[in-house]
Enzyme design. Sequence first.
Site, PDB file in Angstrom:
ATOM      1  N   GLY A   1      15.942  11.943  49.214  1.00 40.15           N
ATOM      2  CA  GLY A   1      15.016  11.023  48.563  1.00 40.15           C
ATOM      3  C   GLY A   1      14.424  11.613  47.299  1.00 40.15           C
ATOM      4  O   GLY A   1      14.130  12.809  47.224  1.00 40.15           O
TER       5      GLY A   1
ATOM      6  N   THR B   1      14.636   0.268  41.692  1.00 42.04           N
ATOM      7  CA  THR B   1      15.074   1.652  41.840  1.00 42.04           C
ATOM      8  C   THR B   1      16.545   1.868  41.509  1.00 42.04           C
ATOM      9  O   THR B   1      16.980   3.011  41.379  1.00 42.04           O
ATOM     10  CB  THR B   1      14.806   2.128  43.272  1.00 42.04           C
ATOM     11  OG1 THR B   1      15.309   1.150  44.176  1.00 42.04           O
ATOM     12  CG2 THR B   1      13.317   2.301  43.518  1.00 42.04           C
TER      13      THR B   1
ATOM     14  N   GLU C   1       9.719   9.347  45.176  1.00 44.21           N
ATOM     15  CA  GLU C   1       8.318   9.747  45.319  1.00 44.21           C
ATOM     16  C   GLU C   1       8.098  11.233  45.051  1.00 44.21           C
ATOM     17  O   GLU C   1       6.951  11.673  44.923  1.00 44.21           O
ATOM     18  CB  GLU C   1       7.833   9.384  46.723  1.00 44.21           C
ATOM     19  CG  GLU C   1       7.747   7.881  46.919  1.00 44.21           C
ATOM     20  CD  GLU C   1       7.664   7.481  48.378  1.00 44.21           C
ATOM     21  OE1 GLU C   1       6.674   6.821  48.752  1.00 44.21           O
ATOM     22  OE2 GLU C   1       8.570   7.800  49.153  1.00 44.21           O
TER      23      GLU C   1
ATOM     24  N   LYS D   1      20.962   8.309  35.456  1.00 41.20           N
ATOM     25  CA  LYS D   1      20.063   7.457  34.665  1.00 41.20           C
ATOM     26  C   LYS D   1      18.981   6.843  35.541  1.00 41.20           C
ATOM     27  O   LYS D   1      17.791   6.907  35.207  1.00 41.20           O
ATOM     28  CB  LYS D   1      20.858   6.363  33.948  1.00 41.20           C
ATOM     29  CG  LYS D   1      19.995   5.449  33.100  1.00 41.20           C
ATOM     30  CD  LYS D   1      20.828   4.419  32.339  1.00 41.20           C
ATOM     31  CE  LYS D   1      21.594   5.070  31.213  1.00 41.20           C
ATOM     32  NZ  LYS D   1      22.262   4.051  30.350  1.00 41.20           N
TER      33      LYS D   1
ATOM     34  N   ALA E   1      17.931   4.897  49.327  1.00 42.08           N
ATOM     35  CA  ALA E   1      19.256   5.192  48.788  1.00 42.08           C
ATOM     36  C   ALA E   1      20.095   5.962  49.791  1.00 42.08           C
ATOM     37  O   ALA E   1      21.268   5.640  50.023  1.00 42.08           O
ATOM     38  CB  ALA E   1      19.116   5.980  47.486  1.00 42.08           C
TER      39      ALA E   1
ATOM     40  N   ILE F   1      22.627  13.819  43.108  1.00 42.07           N
ATOM     41  CA  ILE F   1      22.055  12.738  42.308  1.00 42.07           C
ATOM     42  C   ILE F   1      23.121  11.652  42.179  1.00 42.07           C
ATOM     43  O   ILE F   1      24.205  11.887  41.648  1.00 42.07           O
ATOM     44  CB  ILE F   1      21.615  13.245  40.923  1.00 42.07           C
ATOM     45  CG1 ILE F   1      20.580  14.366  41.077  1.00 42.07           C
ATOM     46  CG2 ILE F   1      21.058  12.106  40.092  1.00 42.07           C
ATOM     47  CD1 ILE F   1      19.343  13.994  41.850  1.00 42.07           C
TER      48      ILE F   1
END
Length: 732
Positions: A690, A472, A693, A621, A514, A617
């Site tokens: 998140g 990830t 997913e 990438k 994250a 974000i």
Amino acid sequence: MDRPVEHSLLDTGVQAVISRPIDRIDGPRKVSGKATYAAEYQLENMAHGFLVSAKFGRGRINRIDVEAARAMPGVLDVLVDLDAFIRNPQQGAQAEAPEQGVRDVQYYGEPVALVVAETFEQARAAAHEVVIDWQPEPGCFDFEGRLETAEKPSGGFLEAHHNQGDIDAAMAAAEVTVDAVWTTPSQNSAAMELHASIAVWEGDSVTLYGSLQMPAYNRKQLADALDLPLEQVRIVSAYVGGGFGSKLGIASEAVAAAIASRKLGRPVKAVMTRQQVFDATVRRSNTRQRIRLGATRDGRLLAVGHETLCSNLEREDFFEPAGAATHFLYAGEARRITHDIVRMNWLLSGSMRAPGEAAGMLALECAMDELAEKLELDPVDLRKRNDPPVDPETGHRYSTRQFVECLDEAAQRFGWEARNRTPGGRREGEWLIGHGMAAAARSNLLHKSEARVFLTPEGRAVIETDMTDIGTGTYTILAQIAAEILGLPVDRIDVCLGDTRFAPAAGSGGSWGAASSGSSVYLACQSLREKLAEAMGCTAEELVLKDGKAICANRSQPLESLIGSGLSAYGKIEPGSMQKETRQAAYGAHFCEVKVNAVTGEIRVVRWVSRFASGRILNEKTARSQCIGGIIFGIGAALSEELLHDPRNGKIVNRDLAEYHVPVHADVPHLDVEFLPERDPFANPLHAKGLGELSISGAGAAVVNAIYNATGMRVRDYPVTLDKLLPGLPPV
């Protein structure tokens, strides 16, 4: 996390590294073969284990005959009663495993023994010589025939049943309704890397090199399985070649390798074959979902019903939470969202990427499409009309919600206004052309996580946490967070992950990795900034860190001049009132074009646009890569992925990547993925949510809605294979 963090240290952008699409710092190690995965550790005097599985679906083992196997070349031992060895760990390496083990087998392929030999090939050959004498017992293999036996889960991590208002009365009062059933099959995570473990003991302590997503949690599992104190267990999982939920917990090979290693007094490696991964790890449960939607003539939802039946083994309370997004995505006063379990003698079901939404939104978003058609409304417009101002069940505010903005931006980019408006009405030769869309939504979660960051006398930063990187980009985004806050170039950040000797992290799962691990690194770096400011003789607010220099007023000096023999700090984050007082979720929208061959029924996805809003974000990438992977997951769920259970014994019959069909390059067009600018101060100090997913959620429904638009055929039984389309396709 008890209060919003209005001002994040990542907002300054002084180092200008956060959010940038920099390459993965672990990439060179992976492509050069220097990244060591679980099965690749080279330990001296290592033996090899091979699992022996039950070849029946339900029964009791009378005896396991291991004599022929033990006589095979290179065989060191055959462990047949693993439970007995766990119960008597004090017997140590001198213990002899009983010749007869009694085990109640619950599903076809359940591991019952381990053959250990000098080489993998010798262990595999000997495993075929193990003979199991067993007595059949009645098994449950017919899901559809057992629907009436469904039971409410007694526990679980989510609410199983939610009732609000009178949904039956609301459906009766509604001017337009949808009431239909959708079914989804069992699925396998199909990660590229096989499940593998190497166990080695030093005295009474064991180290397990494993392919695991949550080392801190896995450490507790293994300690419990071996009846050991936690401090005597170490997990190492530095690199994981994909997991998608299948490696959230320890599997049979891990415990078996640890037991064999202790008994033999030498390291033991156990690697599952691809077929064993399918047989004996975990599956996404099949589901039967009844969706009920009732609306006024102008499209205002009055009733929202989502009732799910899934399957699992006896005494297992995990259920596929298919209604997870249904709780908060759309308005509607009367609501019924339930989940019940049908007990089956099939492989254990558990979390697979986007548990709940991946299956549930395949039904919900197709039902919304059907409702829009009955109302003669644009499907986008229907969703916008039912965008609730607050959580429709709790009344809590949304921390952030850019659902409508995602719909509008994706629709504009796709050219939705020029879509085919008549199902089956657009054709190019043999190909029927269709357009479809669906919403994406995924709850945001924060889990307890810790990290240590220290600055070396040379001016480098070292991050230590047992967080994992399962592909990830964790190594990279943690480095970016530390680089931004400490004012260091990324190449001066060393990230050490996947070892329980480091601070315990949340692990990789549920799209919380994250944000959770990143927040703990953030807080550790924040503490280091305060220590550096004190050394500089200024406040943390006055201090500027950039390019390895500390700057305050008119003074500037190298960072290492303030560090001395080294500085370290711990960061710890855990959920608090913000997670309870706000509805936190990420949102998106998918639009796609498909072609369906009127002669063969072949389906091709030819164009795709998605837009997402998921807080800050951290790396454009790696984030886009995650979304592309998720969309491909959704395409697979719509068109090809399906585990087939033998109705006689529950055996999974398509148990490899040749017969379990996941999308390949030829199945996937260019995916146009972009992110809306967003910050969520209620979520965590990073303002991130998140993402991994989110992109699966609704993706498959967009495909199926486009298939209907192309053909005029509603298919509610997934996957939509050509045999389900052929009988109803129009004449050529």
